[in-house]
Design a protein around this motif. Structure first.
Motif, PDB file in Angstrom:
ATOM      1  N   LYS A  66       0.813  -1.215   0.000  1.00 44.39           N
ATOM      2  CA  LYS A  66       0.000   0.000   0.000  1.00 44.39           C
ATOM      3  C   LYS A  66       0.848   1.267   0.000  1.00 44.39           C
ATOM      4  CE  LYS A  66      -2.257  -1.495   3.504  1.00 44.39           C
ATOM      5  NZ  LYS A  66      -3.097  -1.647   4.677  1.00 44.39           N
ATOM      6  N   SER A  67       2.055   1.163   0.587  1.00 49.80           N
ATOM      7  CA  SER A  67       2.899   2.360   0.686  1.00 49.80           C
ATOM      8  C   SER A  67       3.171   2.964  -0.696  1.00 49.80           C
ATOM      9  CB  SER A  67       4.215   2.019   1.380  1.00 49.80           C
ATOM     10  OG  SER A  67       4.874   1.029   0.621  1.00 49.80           O
ATOM     11  N   ALA A  89      -1.658  11.209   8.305  1.00 51.61           N
ATOM     12  CA  ALA A  89      -3.074  10.823   8.308  1.00 51.61           C
ATOM     13  C   ALA A  89      -3.627  10.791   6.892  1.00 51.61           C
ATOM     14  CB  ALA A  89      -3.861  11.832   9.144  1.00 51.61           C
ATOM     15  N   ARG A  90      -3.249  11.787   6.111  1.00 50.21           N
ATOM     16  CA  ARG A  90      -3.709  11.821   4.715  1.00 50.21           C
ATOM     17  C   ARG A  90      -3.215  10.564   3.964  1.00 50.21           C
ATOM     18  NH1 ARG A  90      -0.374  15.636   1.070  1.00 50.21           N
ATOM     19  NH2 ARG A  90       0.993  13.869   1.411  1.00 50.21           N
ATOM     20  N   ASP A  91      -1.923  10.285   4.141  1.00 48.68           N
ATOM     21  CA  ASP A  91      -1.361   9.121   3.438  1.00 48.68           C
ATOM     22  C   ASP A  91      -1.982   7.817   3.937  1.00 48.68           C
ATOM     23  OD1 ASP A  91       0.111  10.884   2.042  1.00 48.68           O
ATOM     24  OD2 ASP A  91       2.045  10.416   2.993  1.00 48.68           O
ATOM     25  N   ALA A 134      -5.243   7.523   2.232  1.00 53.58           N
ATOM     26  CA  ALA A 134      -5.093   7.111   0.821  1.00 53.58           C
ATOM     27  C   ALA A 134      -4.762   5.627   0.736  1.00 53.58           C
ATOM     28  CB  ALA A 134      -3.995   7.943   0.168  1.00 53.58           C
ATOM     29  N   LYS A 135      -3.836   5.175   1.575  1.00 57.43           N
ATOM     30  CA  LYS A 135      -3.431   3.761   1.552  1.00 57.43           C
ATOM     31  C   LYS A 135      -4.601   2.864   1.917  1.00 57.43           C
ATOM     32  CE  LYS A 135       0.378   4.379   4.140  1.00 57.43           C
ATOM     33  NZ  LYS A 135       1.533   3.972   4.934  1.00 57.43           N
ATOM     34  N   THR A 148     -10.113  -0.939  -1.213  1.00 61.53           N
ATOM     35  CA  THR A 148     -10.796  -1.050  -2.519  1.00 61.53           C
ATOM     36  C   THR A 148     -10.236  -2.243  -3.299  1.00 61.53           C
ATOM     37  OG1 THR A 148     -11.047   1.326  -2.555  1.00 61.53           O
ATOM     38  CG2 THR A 148     -11.368   0.191  -4.635  1.00 61.53           C
ATOM     39  N   PHE A 149      -8.931  -2.433  -3.165  1.00 56.97           N
ATOM     40  CA  PHE A 149      -8.313  -3.575  -3.853  1.00 56.97           C
ATOM     41  C   PHE A 149      -8.908  -4.892  -3.328  1.00 56.97           C
ATOM     42  CE2 PHE A 149      -4.918  -6.748  -4.415  1.00 56.97           C
ATOM     43  CZ  PHE A 149      -4.723  -6.630  -5.778  1.00 56.97           C
TER      44      PHE A 149
END
Ligand SMILES: Nc1ncnc2c1ncn2[C@@H]1O[C@H](COP(=O)(O)OP(=O)(O)OP(=O)(O)O)[C@@H](O)[C@H]1O
Ligand SMILES: [Mg+2]
Length: 1069
Positions: free
Chosen positions: A206-207, A383-385, A388-389, A395-396
């Motif tokens: 995810k990173s 927190a934003r990242d 997103a991750k 979703t994946f």
């Protein structure tokens, strides 16, 4: 390389085995590492791999394990005909291939009805995903298709581009690197048709969503969307086409100079001009792939709405990346650009201000109250990242679930589907050793360690099972058991993972360094654990203080503890989760469940989560029959034909291939069924060549006895021979090669003999067929002829019986035949001359016709004859006919006259006196003849010429006309019936000038009288008198001429004043 010979099919029928690598092993190496003479030598192992790679032979076995070297070029060995080659053929009977593994697994599944699994492992870029795709393609093409589920194969294949778009990315090592582990089950029905599938995904990287290494990219789907999506779509998603506008696509993790140097030294090519913005990859067409993915989503069953929701999420991640933070005077953080957050809120259906708030504040819940604490700049970015991750990662997972729904065995298929066996495909990271190994490598290598443990267990188990079924005493196999390492990592409360979790959860100050210390405290004396502090001087030099080293089964790996705790925590602020729970996007609201927020329990740590899912996977795999594909990467530059020995050695070690080989070779190097062994080597023993009629094991025993195998070199099982050392096999193989010319000769001879015999038989058969056909025809013809003949004879006989009847059906044939043959015969035997009176006797039925024909023929002949006669002959004939009418049978000398021609005249013009001629001038002399005139009295003979003209005759002496006799006055002409020449011309008595009748003697009396009768037209006035002729003399006297027969002609005066003519007899006969 060519493969010849017969192969062994499912039922085990023997085909001739040509192990081509055995015959050409010096050039192309052995096709099974088990046959390596020096199986402990890594160098020999790599040399064999290199030789084969040089010949484009990318596949080699270690027993049943397939080693595959990435060729980095299209070898054209994956076509449909190639698939056909491997269909139904046993593993060892044909060159190693991924299709051989696929087919054997499939057949094992079908024959044993047990679940199978193919483990594919290897370093990034070694070809794992390609191998798994080849296997899927093989099943999609070669397996029967289910009537109702014709699209399962398609859907299985189509799941790949989707998962690759969302889970693969360009890395330094691989342009299409799978950033997650994948296990896929394919379910088959009783007919062997794929009817369903299921995918499990592991540890998505995810990173990568938030930052990538230099020269690497984010997941493909972002670039595909920006490049391939049409303008309307991008507008709708508030996106711009240029990837450079998105922080998550351009942001790179900074590389230290040391990293750059190390990467370069490994041949990794970096494009330094491209400062992290690696949006284009030459080997990838994002535009085309976009279309492929969209199409695949349709095939998998995504509707418009699903697609829209999915794309909204992808776009929202990009917008999230562009969210910037600023720091206030008091250290509080705020969002500096509102548009991205507004876009995210719109696309995810969440409240924008709530989202902004959640990104900049943290909610802490204690037992009594909830406290909201502002985040500092780093925390807000984190927190934003994290959001997103989490959004992308979940979703994946949702996507995989959705694909699974589409692949799931449909209910209408039912028929107790639990009984349907599956083939599992595990495309999972192999041992990974980077310059800087972090948490991810730790997890990956732990996974590898566990799979190796499983491999050893399963291989040894199958080895042992084989010995047991073959009745061979179990021999202890020496191998390295990596349980000790696995325990080191995973043991409950004591293992590295437990310590990590503990460190994450422990209250108080914790850090990566404290974690390392804890490890040192716990494993200080562990033989497989080393840190800078624990290491000896030599090791210490190559280790940093932030690293710990694990001595894995495959080799040593140093892990840098930096980031271990964070990554293990993998946490997201509660208030962010709450915002996501309320999302209007169904995918997001599905992914962020409300229970998660309300649940007070700490979520599972990443490592534990990974460990648990790995253990689950192992449980799944344990129940299956395993096959292995080990992928090797020949170089880091993705170049075809380049074999980097250092890199390969590295992988051989970390893939544990030597360990694989050691385990496999622990027992016997080579094993074959009696049938296959005997089939191949029987020419080496006179008793078994060309055919062994006895039991197979006796045949093999006889053969190995003859070959002089020592008892310790081999063992005979129940159905197989086990050979301990490759050398023994190679000697046998060499003997076979040496024997081949002889065998070839024998085969040639017998083949030629066989061919000629077959040819002879064919010809003979053909001859017999022709002969019998001909005889049949002849016989039929003869029979037909006989039938016809019998019929004819019957009709003939019947006709003969009825021949006197009227023409009727009974006799028609006979009569027709008689008539026909008579007429045919007659046509050939017709008289040819008028004088020929012969005529064929006719059958009674043709009497009348015959007579008619005879007359016709005669008339025809006469006509022909007449037509042929010339005028003088006609004249002659007329005269002769007249003569015949006058004298035939009347006068004796007539017959002599018949054969003599009548002349035109007997006196030529020159012989007549000129004066006489002048006198007669107007009357042409038609005929002249010398005559003797007798006086009527004294019968004195006087020579005269008698000339006949048209109307009168004259008697002429030498000078003048003595007497003229007009025909009109002539009363008649008399001759005797004898052969004399006397002619009396009777003159009319009233004619005084004439002194009575004229008595003439002529030598051509018949001719003269005939001509005179004709010229004077006195045919009816010719008298032929027998005995005597009366004549009138002068003045009314009457005289008589008597004729008598005598010896010679004499005319003289007789008695009584008669003229006596003595006539000689003529013999007329
Ligand atoms: N059998 C093959 N024939 C030709 N090219 C191949 C083959 N296998 C792999 N390649 C090439 O190597 C590249 C990398 O292969 P692949 O993506 O399967 O590696 P991987 O082992 O799955 O790597 P990762 O672990 O990064 O996902 C492919 O894109 C392809 O170009
Ligand atoms: Mg891959």
């Amino acid at each position: 390389m060519r493969y010849q010979g017969r192969e062994v099919d499912i039922e085990g029928r023997v085909r001739l085995v040509m192990e081509s690598t055995l015959t050409a092993r010096d050039r192309v190496g052995v096709q099974d590492f088990v046959l390596l003479e020096n199986h402990n030598s890594e160098a020999a192992f790599i040399e064999n791999l290199r030789r084969r790679f040089r010949e484009n032979l990318i596949y080699t076995y270690i027993g049943s394990v397939l080693v595959s070297v990435n060729p980095y070029k299209d070898l054209e060995i994956y076509s449909k005909p190639q698939m056909e080659r491997y269909r139904g053929v046993s593993f060892y009977e044909i060159s190693p291939h991924i299709y051989a593994v696929s087919d054997n697994t499939y057949r094992a599944m079908r024959t044993t009805w047990r679940d199978q699994c193919i483990f594919i492992s290897g370093e990034s870029g070694s070809g794992k995903t390609e191998a798994s795709k080849k296997i899927l393609l093989y099943y999609a093409v070669t397996c029967p298709t289910h009537d109702h589920m014709t699209t399962v194969g398609d859907r299985l294949l189509q799941s790949n581009p989707i998962l690759e778009a969302f889970g693969n990315a360009k890395t330094l090592k691989n342009d299409n690197s799978s950033r997650f582990g994948k296990y896929m089950d394919v379910q088959f029905d009783f007919k062997g048709a794929p009817v369903g599938g299921h995918i499990l995904n592991y540890l998505l990287e995810k990173s990568r969503v938030v930052h990538q290494n230099h020269g690497e990219r984010n997941f493909h789907i972002f670039y595909q969307l920006l490049d391939g999506g049409d303008s309307d779509l991008l507008q709708m998603l508030h996106l711009e086409r240029n990837p450079q506008n998105y922080q998550y696509l351009v942001k790179v993790r900074s590389l230290t100079a040391l990293h750059l140097f190390k990467l370069r030294s490994r041949g990794v090519i970096l494009n330094l001009l491209d400062q992290g913005s690696c949006s284009k990859v030459s080997s990838i067409s994002d535009k085309n792939n976009w279309k492929v993915v969209m199409n695949a989503l349709l095939v998998i069953g995504f509707n418009e709405e699903d697609m829209q929701n999915l794309l909204n999420i992808i776009a929202s991640v990009l917008h999230l990346g562009n969210t910037q933070f600023g720091e206030g005077e008091e250290g509080e953080t705020h969002i500096t650009n509102e548009t991205p957050i507004a876009n995210v809120a719109k696309l995810l259906g969440v409240n924008a201000s709530a989202l902004g708030e959640a990104l900049t504040h943290k909610k802490l819940t204690t037992k009594e109250e909830e406290v909201i604490i502002p985040l500092n700049f780093e925390q807000a970015v984190a927190a934003r990242d994290a959001l997103a991750k989490a959004v992308y990662g979940r979703t994946f997972t949702w996507l995989v679930e959705k694909i699974n729904q589409s692949l799931a065995l449909k209910d209408d298929m039912d028929h107790s589907n639990k009984a349907f066996p599956v083939i599992g495909l595990l495309d999972i990271y192999g041992f990974e050793v980077l310059q800087n190994n972090s948490f991810e490598q730790f997890c990956i290598n732990y996974c590898s360690e566990k799979l190796q443990q499983l491999f050893i267990e399963l291989t040894l188990r199958s080895e042992q099972e084989e010995y047991t079924t073959e009745g061979i005493a179990w021999e202890m196999v020496q191998y390295f058991d990596n349980k000790i390492i696995c325990d080191l990592i995973e043991e409950k409360h004591k293992g590295i993972i437990s310590i990590l979790d503990e460190e994450c959860m422990r209250p108080g100050e914790t850090s990566d360094a404290s974690f390392l210390e804890k490890l040192e405290d716990t494993f200080g004396s562990h033989p497989h654990f080393v840190t800078h502090k624990l290491a000896n001087g030599k090791t210490r030099k190559v280790m940093s203080r932030e690293e710990f080293r694990l001595l894995h089964y495959a080799g040593e790996v140093n892990y840098n503890v930096n980031g271990f705790l964070d990554k293990n925590n993998d946490s997201m602020n509660r208030n962010l989760k709450e915002v996501m729970c309320q999302s209007g996007n169904p995918i997001i609201s599905h992914c962020f469940s409300r229970e998660e927020v309300t649940d007070q329990k700490r979520p599972q740590m990443a490592a534990t989560h990974f460990k648990n899912s790995l253990l689950k996977l192992l449980e799944i795999l344990m129940t299956k029959e395993p096959s292995y594909v080990r992928c090797v990467k020949p170089n880091d530059a993705k170049q075809p034909g380049h074999f980097d020995e250092v890199l390969v050695r590295h992988q051989v070690r970390y893939l544990g291939l030597m360990e694989n080989l050691r385990v496999r070779r622990a027992g016997f190097a080579y094993r074959r069924s009696f049938e296959a062994f005997l089939q191949r080597y029987k020419p080496l023993c006179p008793e078994t060549w060309p055919k062994w009629d006895g039991r197979l094991e006796d045949g093999v025993a006889t053969l190995v006895n003859h070959l002089g195998y020592q008892p310790e070199e081999y063992k005979l099982g129940r159905s197989k021979i086990f050979i301990r050392l490759p050398k023994t096999l190679f000697l046998t193989e060499d003997a076979l090669q040496a024997k081949k010319p002889e065998i070839a000769l024998t085969l040639q001879t017998s083949w030629r003999g066989y061919r000629e015999r077959a040819k002879y038989k064919r010809i003979r058969h053909a001859i017999i067929v022709i002969q019998s056909a001909w005889r049949g025809m002849k016989g039929r013809r003869r029979a037909k002829r006989r039938r016809r003949a019998a019929d004819l004879i019957r009709r003939f006989i019947k006709g003969f019986i009825y021949r006197h009847e009227d023409y009727c059906p009974e006799n028609e044939y006979f009569l027709d035949h008689v008539r026909y043959s008579f007429l045919m015969k007659l046509s050939k035997n017709l008289p040819t001359s008028v004088l020929d009176k012969s005529w064929l006797a006719s059958p009674p039925s043709l009497t009348e016709a015959s007579e008619h024909l005879r007359k016709l023929n005669m008339r025809n002949m006469v006509q022909k004859y007449c037509n042929r006669i010339q005028s003088e002959w006609k004249n002659q004939m007329t005269q002769k006919v007249v003569a015949s009418e006058l004298f035939k049978d009347q006068k004796d000398n007539y017959p002599q006259s018949v054969g003599r021609l009548f002349l035109d005249t007997r006196i030529e013009r020159e012989q007549i006196n000129l004066k006489v001629l002048q006198t007669l001038d107007s009357d042409k002399v038609l005929y002249g003849v010398p005559v003797t005139k007798y006086d009527r009295r004294g019968f004195k003979p006087r020579p005269r010429q008698l000339l006949l003209s048209n109307t009168f005759a004259v008697l002429v002496d030498r000078t003048k006309i003595k007497q003229r006799i007009d025909y009109a006055a002539l009363g008649g002409i008399s001759v005797s019936s004898l052969s004399d020449g006397m002619v009396v011309l009777h003159m009319p008595p009233e004619d005084k000038k004439q002194k009575g009748d004229v008595l003439l003697h002529c030598n051509h009396v018949i001719e003269l009288v005939t001509k005179l009768a004709l010229i004077a037209r006195m045919l009816n006035y010719i008298n032929i008198k027998p005995g005597s002729i009366r004549y009138a003399g002068a003045r009314g006297h009457e005289g008589i001429i008597d004729f008598i027969r005598g010896s010679e002609l004499k005319v003289a005066k007789g008695k009584r004043g008669h003229l006596l003519v003595t006539v000689p007899r003529i013999n007329n006969t």
